[in-house]
Every structure is written in structure tokens, then in C-alpha cells.
Design a protein around this motif. Structure first.
Motif: not given
Length: 246
Positions: A1-5, A8, A101, A170-171, A175, A195
Motif C-alpha cells: 500500500m503506497i501513499v502518494k505525496y 505524485e 502515473y 499509482g505507478h 496496487e 492513498l
């Protein structure tokens, strides 16, 4: 699980604008007498004209730039020489990659003289999405979103597909975490600000069970009942989620 800043998130917004533009072009194309392959060609042209790549094309061998699903096909319908007719309902699912993205969204469109029960189904899929994301807040759980979608849909008499789910995005197109359209409140992965999720109710006028055609992709209802699909890419925040593909 990837949080986007922040940077991003801007990338996700830009990719999602491509998806929205392609969906708009698809909607303009959908009418009796047009083939699903013709619609797909316009979608691909739109995506590439905006400097993006259709993510689905070539993904695990998938042959086209979009998934176009008619009537009892829930998702992953392969564009073909199938001719759209008045009375059909047509689901279009598009994912685009721009500068690393992904954006992802789906809509179900009514074509011509459509039965009221199918119009109601389309409206219910959209309503289930918005009711679900009311619960997509930092500090909650994925199950909060899933259970809200299931409760609304089943209270209105619709089947909620189990075998296919929403997902993080995301990328990569898919995900962690999975975002089912059914579940129990207070369970599942934690929701954190930043997220990005693709939330996508898939509901039917009949059974929730699906079967896969011999092509290995086309998922249709087991009982032949019609299905509707509504999806947006969203960013979880401390308050209301940001919807990127509207």
C-alpha cells in the motif's frame, strides 16, 4: 500500500484527466450501429493524442485500449465487430498511463430506448460509488467503503459481484489494497491520507456470480442478467476524498 505525496498526486490528477477525456469521447461515439471496436479506436486515439498510453493494451496479453462490456458482460469485454443496438447498456472501462502515473475509470451508458429496470441499475451503480466513498476517509478501513457499497446495492435488490474488485492505483494499474464491493465495516486495510484507490461498484439485476468466456477475459453474469459498472480514481484525505476522474 503506497501513499502518494504532492508531486505524485499531481501525476495522478494529470493521468486521470486523460481518462476522463477518453470517456467523454467514448460517450459521444456510443449509439446504435457503431461497433465496440470503433469506440475503442476513438478511445486509443484520444489517449495517445494527449501524450499518454492505454494501459490495458498488452496488459497480460489483453489486445485493446479499453474494455467495452455490453448488457450481461460485467467487465473486460474485448472490443470487436459487435454492433451496439438500441436498448443496450454499454460499460466502458479505461486506464491510461501518463508520465509514469495511472488513471482509471468506468461508466455504463444507456443506448437508445433502454428498459427502465436497466436505467435504474445504471443509476444504482453510480449511487453505490458515492455512498461507498463517503466512508473513504483517513483513519477508516477498506471494509467501511466495501460494506457501504454492498448494503446500498443489496437493499435495492441488486447482486454485488464478488469475484472482481477495485484496487489501489499509482505507478501501477493495480496496487494494494484490494477494494471489494462487499465486506464488513471496520475490517480490511487501513485508509491513510494520500492513498489512491480505484473504487468500482459492479452490480447486477440478478446473481452476483460470474463466468469467464473462452477468451479468458470476458466476465459475464452466470444467469444472463444485465450488469452495470461505475468507477473513479480517488485520493483518500482526512476529509472527503478527492475524485480525480470526474
Amino acid at each position: 500500500m503506497i501513499v502518494k505525496y504532492d508531486t505524485e498526486r499531481n501525476g495522478m490528477r494529470a493521468a486521470s484527466r486523460v481518462v476522463k477525456a477518453a470517456l467523454d469521447e467514448a460517450q459521444n461515439m456510443i449509439r446504435p450501429g457503431v461497433t465496440t471496436l470503433e469506440i475503442d479506436a476513438v478511445i486509443e486515439k484520444t489517449i495517445r493524442a494527449m501524450g499518454a498510453i492505454p494501459s490495458s493494451k498488452g496488459f497480460c496479453g489483453y489486445p485493446n485500449a479499453s474494455c467495452i462490456s455490453v448488457n450481461d458482460v460485467v467487465v473486460h469485454g474485448i472490443p470487436s465487430l459487435q454492433v451496439i443496438k438500441s436498448g443496450d447498456i454499454v460499460s466502458v472501462d479505461i486506464t491510461a498511463l501518463l508520465n509514469g502515473y495511472q488513471g482509471d475509470a468506468a461508466r455504463t451508458f444507456a443506448v437508445g430506448d433502454v428498459a427502465q429496470a436497466d436505467l435504474d441499475l445504471i443509476d444504482a451503480a453510480e449511487a453505490a460509488f458515492f455512498i461507498g466513498i463517503e466512508n473513504a476517509k483517513a483513519g477508516g478501513r477498506i471494509g467501511d467503503v466495501s460494506s457501504a457499497i454492498q448494503l446500498y446495492s443489496e437493499l435495492h435488490g441488486y447482486g454485488v459481484v464478488r469475484a472482481l474488485t477495485g484496487h489501489g492505483i499509482g505507478h501501477k494499474m493495480h496496487e494494494a489494497p484490494e477494494v471489494p464491493n462487499f465486506g464488513k465495516k471496520g475490517t480490511g486495510a487501513p485508509l491513510k491520507a494520500g492513498l489512491c484507490l480505484a473504487v468500482e461498484p459492479m452490480i447486477t439485476r440478478g446473481t452476483w456470480q460470474v463466468k469467464i468466456d473462452r477468451d479468458g477475459w470476458t466476465a459475464r453474469t452466470k444467469d444472463g442478467s444485465n450488469a452495470a459498472h461505475y468507477e473513479n480514481t480517488v485520493i483518500v484525505t482526512d476529509g472527503a476524498p478527492e475524485i480525480l476522474t470526474l
